[in-house]
Design a protein around this motif. Structure first.
Motif, PDB file in Angstrom:
ATOM      1  N   ASP A  69      38.643  43.179  37.392  1.00  0.00           N
ATOM      2  CA  ASP A  69      39.930  42.857  38.027  1.00  0.00           C
ATOM      3  C   ASP A  69      39.920  41.548  38.789  1.00  0.00           C
ATOM      4  OD1 ASP A  69      41.268  45.048  37.210  1.00  0.00           O
ATOM      5  OD2 ASP A  69      40.827  46.254  38.987  1.00  0.00           O
ATOM      6  N   MET A  70      38.814  40.827  38.745  1.00  0.00           N
ATOM      7  CA  MET A  70      38.662  39.699  39.679  1.00  0.00           C
ATOM      8  C   MET A  70      39.777  38.653  39.559  1.00  0.00           C
ATOM      9  SD  MET A  70      36.830  39.845  42.206  1.00  0.00           S
ATOM     10  CE  MET A  70      37.058  38.360  43.168  1.00  0.00           C
ATOM     11  N   ASP A  71      40.220  38.378  38.327  1.00  0.00           N
ATOM     12  CA  ASP A  71      41.268  37.356  38.181  1.00  0.00           C
ATOM     13  C   ASP A  71      42.552  37.787  38.890  1.00  0.00           C
ATOM     14  OD1 ASP A  71      39.621  35.777  36.770  1.00  0.00           O
ATOM     15  OD2 ASP A  71      40.465  36.241  34.794  1.00  0.00           O
ATOM     16  N   ARG A  72      42.900  39.064  38.633  1.00  0.00           N
ATOM     17  CA  ARG A  72      44.120  39.599  39.246  1.00  0.00           C
ATOM     18  C   ARG A  72      43.973  39.634  40.782  1.00  0.00           C
ATOM     19  NH1 ARG A  72      45.702  44.628  40.636  1.00  0.00           N
ATOM     20  NH2 ARG A  72      43.669  45.439  40.091  1.00  0.00           N
ATOM     21  N   ALA A 101      33.653  39.354  44.927  1.00  0.00           N
ATOM     22  CA  ALA A 101      33.168  39.564  43.553  1.00  0.00           C
ATOM     23  C   ALA A 101      31.807  40.251  43.517  1.00  0.00           C
ATOM     24  CB  ALA A 101      33.111  38.227  42.824  1.00  0.00           C
ATOM     25  N   SER A 153      34.194  34.831  46.405  1.00  0.00           N
ATOM     26  CA  SER A 153      32.919  35.113  45.732  1.00  0.00           C
ATOM     27  C   SER A 153      32.205  36.291  46.387  1.00  0.00           C
ATOM     28  CB  SER A 153      32.037  33.866  45.664  1.00  0.00           C
ATOM     29  OG  SER A 153      31.785  33.393  46.952  1.00  0.00           O
ATOM     30  N   THR A 165      41.951  37.819  42.705  1.00  0.00           N
ATOM     31  CA  THR A 165      41.920  36.472  43.289  1.00  0.00           C
ATOM     32  C   THR A 165      43.351  35.979  43.498  1.00  0.00           C
ATOM     33  OG1 THR A 165      39.859  36.030  42.159  1.00  0.00           O
ATOM     34  CG2 THR A 165      41.071  34.122  42.950  1.00  0.00           C
ATOM     35  N   LYS A 166      44.188  36.277  42.499  1.00  0.00           N
ATOM     36  CA  LYS A 166      45.589  35.868  42.591  1.00  0.00           C
ATOM     37  C   LYS A 166      46.279  36.600  43.752  1.00  0.00           C
ATOM     38  CE  LYS A 166      49.418  35.295  39.461  1.00  0.00           C
ATOM     39  NZ  LYS A 166      50.164  36.471  39.094  1.00  0.00           N
ATOM     40  N   GLU A 216      37.094  30.069  49.094  1.00  0.00           N
ATOM     41  CA  GLU A 216      36.271  30.295  47.892  1.00  0.00           C
ATOM     42  C   GLU A 216      35.129  31.264  48.183  1.00  0.00           C
ATOM     43  OE1 GLU A 216      36.997  29.319  44.868  1.00  0.00           O
ATOM     44  OE2 GLU A 216      38.803  28.419  45.714  1.00  0.00           O
TER      45      GLU A 216
END
Ligand code: ZN
Length: 232
Positions: free
Chosen positions: A199-202, A190, A187, A204-205, A183
């Motif tokens: 783009d953070m969601d993509r 980010a 962060s 992180t995945k 985690e």
């Protein structure tokens, strides 16, 4: 992390751009910082071309990206961030760069250096190739009496780095378990909002998938893989 009794407690991370360490090895950085290692970042450029926004001038972008890098480093427990401010996108493994890195290695005396694998096939970004190559060439130079001898006047002595970890490699042979700090790793990434903002969601995945794949090879849930060299 090592069979030797010697403690390897000073680490230098050498990257081409602000955000390279967070993309490449931040899980290991935060884990090692929490374990008491002293981490120093050396960024060769300040990423001043890393935007397609015509209103964001390179000087302003460089200042912003240095700020983002400092914030990410703080999150991870990195002690010091050094910017050499070579021009982004035009980095070359010159003797000047090698000399400056050898000098930093001789001053900071890191036991461990982490940098980019310059031999990864189809590594297209010239800065990434140049940064990894210059770092490795400087590690070699720093330990020799006869290379850049002007740096060795007075008390200064050659310095032998004990271990090197190359990130963004296709030839990993060392894995660090980053499950507990995954985690924090995300962060810290980010913090580079100018690069990763929307783009953070993509991301992180994608980073999760990569860390899980590395974990499968090493028996951890999430891992970071490196090509390791040991010189002791
Ligand atoms: Zn980069």
């Amino acid at each position: 992390m090592s069979e030797t009794s010697e403690s390897l407690d000073r680490v230098m991370v050498i990257g081409a751009h602000p955000d390279d360490p967070e993309f490449g090895c931040a899980g290991t950085v935060v884990k090692w910082a929490q374990a008491g290692k002293t981490i120093t970042y050396v960024l060769l450029t300040s990423g001043d071309k890393g935007s397609h926004d015509p209103d964001l001038r390179p000087g302003r972008l460089a200042a912003l990206r240095e700020e983002e890098q400092r914030a990410a480093a703080r999150d991870l427990g990195v002690e010091q961030v050094i910017f050499l401010r070579y021009p982004d996108g035009l980095l070359e493994n010159t003797l000047d760069l090698r000399r400056r890195l050898a000098s930093l290695i001789r001053q900071h005396r890191p036991h461990i250096v982490m940098t980019i694998d310059p031999w990864r096939p189809y590594q297209l970004h010239p800065d990434h190739r140049a940064a990894g190559q210059a770092a490795l060439d400087a590690i070699y130079a720093a330990r020799e009496w006869y290379i850049f001898p002007e740096q060795l006047i007075g008390e200064a002595e050659p310095w032998r780095v004990k271990e090197v970890y190359l990130f963004w490699t296709d030839n990993a042979d060392y894995w660090e378990d980053i499950t507990p700090c995954f985690e924090t790793r995300i962060s810290a990434l980010a913090r580079h909002a100018s690069q990763v903002g929307l783009d953070m969601d993509r991301l992180t995945k994608r980073i999760g998938e990569r860390a899980r794949e590395a974990g499968e090879k090493s028996g951890y849930e999430y891992a970071e893989g490196f090509k390791q060299f040991r010189f002791h």
